[in-house]
Enzyme design. Structure first.
Site, PDB file in Angstrom:
ATOM      1  N   LYS A  83      -1.783 -10.164   3.937  1.00  0.00           N
ATOM      2  CA  LYS A  83      -2.414  -9.034   3.255  1.00  0.00           C
ATOM      3  C   LYS A  83      -3.098  -9.542   1.989  1.00  0.00           C
ATOM      4  CE  LYS A  83      -0.846  -4.273   2.533  1.00  0.00           C
ATOM      5  NZ  LYS A  83       0.321  -3.504   2.099  1.00  0.00           N
TER       6      LYS A  83
HETATM    7  C1  E4P Z   1      -0.209  -0.040   2.405  1.00  0.00           C
HETATM    8  O1  E4P Z   1      -0.205  -1.072   3.030  1.00  0.00           O
HETATM    9  C2  E4P Z   1       0.460   0.154   1.135  1.00  0.00           C
HETATM   10  O2  E4P Z   1       1.611  -0.644   1.114  1.00  0.00           O
HETATM   11  C3  E4P Z   1       0.912   1.567   0.909  1.00  0.00           C
HETATM   12  O3  E4P Z   1       0.511   2.414   1.953  1.00  0.00           O
HETATM   13  C4  E4P Z   1       0.631   2.096  -0.453  1.00  0.00           C
HETATM   14  O4  E4P Z   1       1.131   3.413  -0.536  1.00  0.00           O
HETATM   15  P1  E4P Z   1       1.351   4.156  -1.931  1.00  0.00           P
HETATM   16  O5  E4P Z   1       0.002   4.516  -2.472  1.00  0.00           O
HETATM   17  O6  E4P Z   1       2.160   5.357  -1.584  1.00  0.00           O
HETATM   18  O7  E4P Z   1       2.072   3.190  -2.819  1.00  0.00           O
END
Ligand code: E4P
Length: 217
Positions: A83
């Protein structure tokens, strides 16, 4: 629509995985912090439970360092998706790692143009953040629709991974728009099973059943 679970909580992942609800997992530095675990150890354990893509996020900001971190994370298991953030260095990293045959999830996407760049850099997944756009009075779901149309217009095979999902309604809307994948916290996935009329109907059935005086077992 594929379901990824957005957590580094191994017990929660295992419970949902046993039900067939987990096609993959997404983590990020905040979720690793929440788990209290070492990133390499917990990611390895998640990969031993889930056969689908498991996203592990780099934390360097310069491309060379991101690439090195990405290669290390990818060594954890064959189903790692590295990522990377949607920055210029992240896009460079995406191009290099995807050219090496690694899965890359480009995260922190907040615009259609960013998604277009990620697809051109060879991303396996693009992660538009719905909830965080909604938080600032923009329309996260509209972004999912825009990316869907752009990717379909040009035949990009980057998968739209709807992220930052906060409600069961987000999941429904993403499915209607045609997001390839959604990632949500375990509580949101479990919440999808709830309906007030299910609870009301079950309550009535239990009351009536008690009146019959019967037993099945
Ligand atoms: C996605 O890969 C992220 O880890 C996640 O969806 C972020 O979500 P949040 O905005 O609730 O922290």
């Amino acid at each position: 629509m594929k379901f990824f679970v957005d957590t580094a909580d191994v017990d929660a992942i295992a419970e949902l995985n046993d039900l067939g609800m987990v096609d993959g997992v997404t983590t990020n530095p905040s979720l690793i912090l929440k788990s209290g675990r070492d990133i390499i150890e917990v990611t390895k354990e998640i990969c031993s439970i889930v056969s689908g893509p498991v996203s592990a996020e780099v934390v360097a900001l310069k491309a060379d360092d991101m690439i090195a971190e990405g290669r290390k994370l990818a060594e954890i298991a064959p189903n790692i998706a590295v990522k990377v953030p949607l920055t210029w260095d992240g896009l460079k990293t995406c191009k290099v790692l995807s050219s090496e045959g690694k899965m890359v999830n480009v995260t922190l996407c907040f615009s259609a143009n960013q998604a277009l760049l990620a697809a051109k850099a060879g991303a396996t997944f693009i992660s538009p953040f719905i909830g965080r756009l909604d938080d600032i009075n923009l329309d996260g779901l509209e972004l999912i629709g825009d990316i869907r149309q752009i990717y379909d217009n040009y035949g990009f095979d980057t998968q739209i991974l709807a992220a930052s999902i906060r409600t069961a309604n987000h999941v429904t809307q993403c499915a209607l728009i045609g997001a390839d994948v959604m990632t949500a916290p375990p509580a949101v996935i479990k919440g999808m099973a709830s309906h007030v009329l299910t609870d009301k109907g079950l309550d009535q059935f239990m009351k009536d059943w008690a009146k019959t005086g019967q037993k099945i077992l």
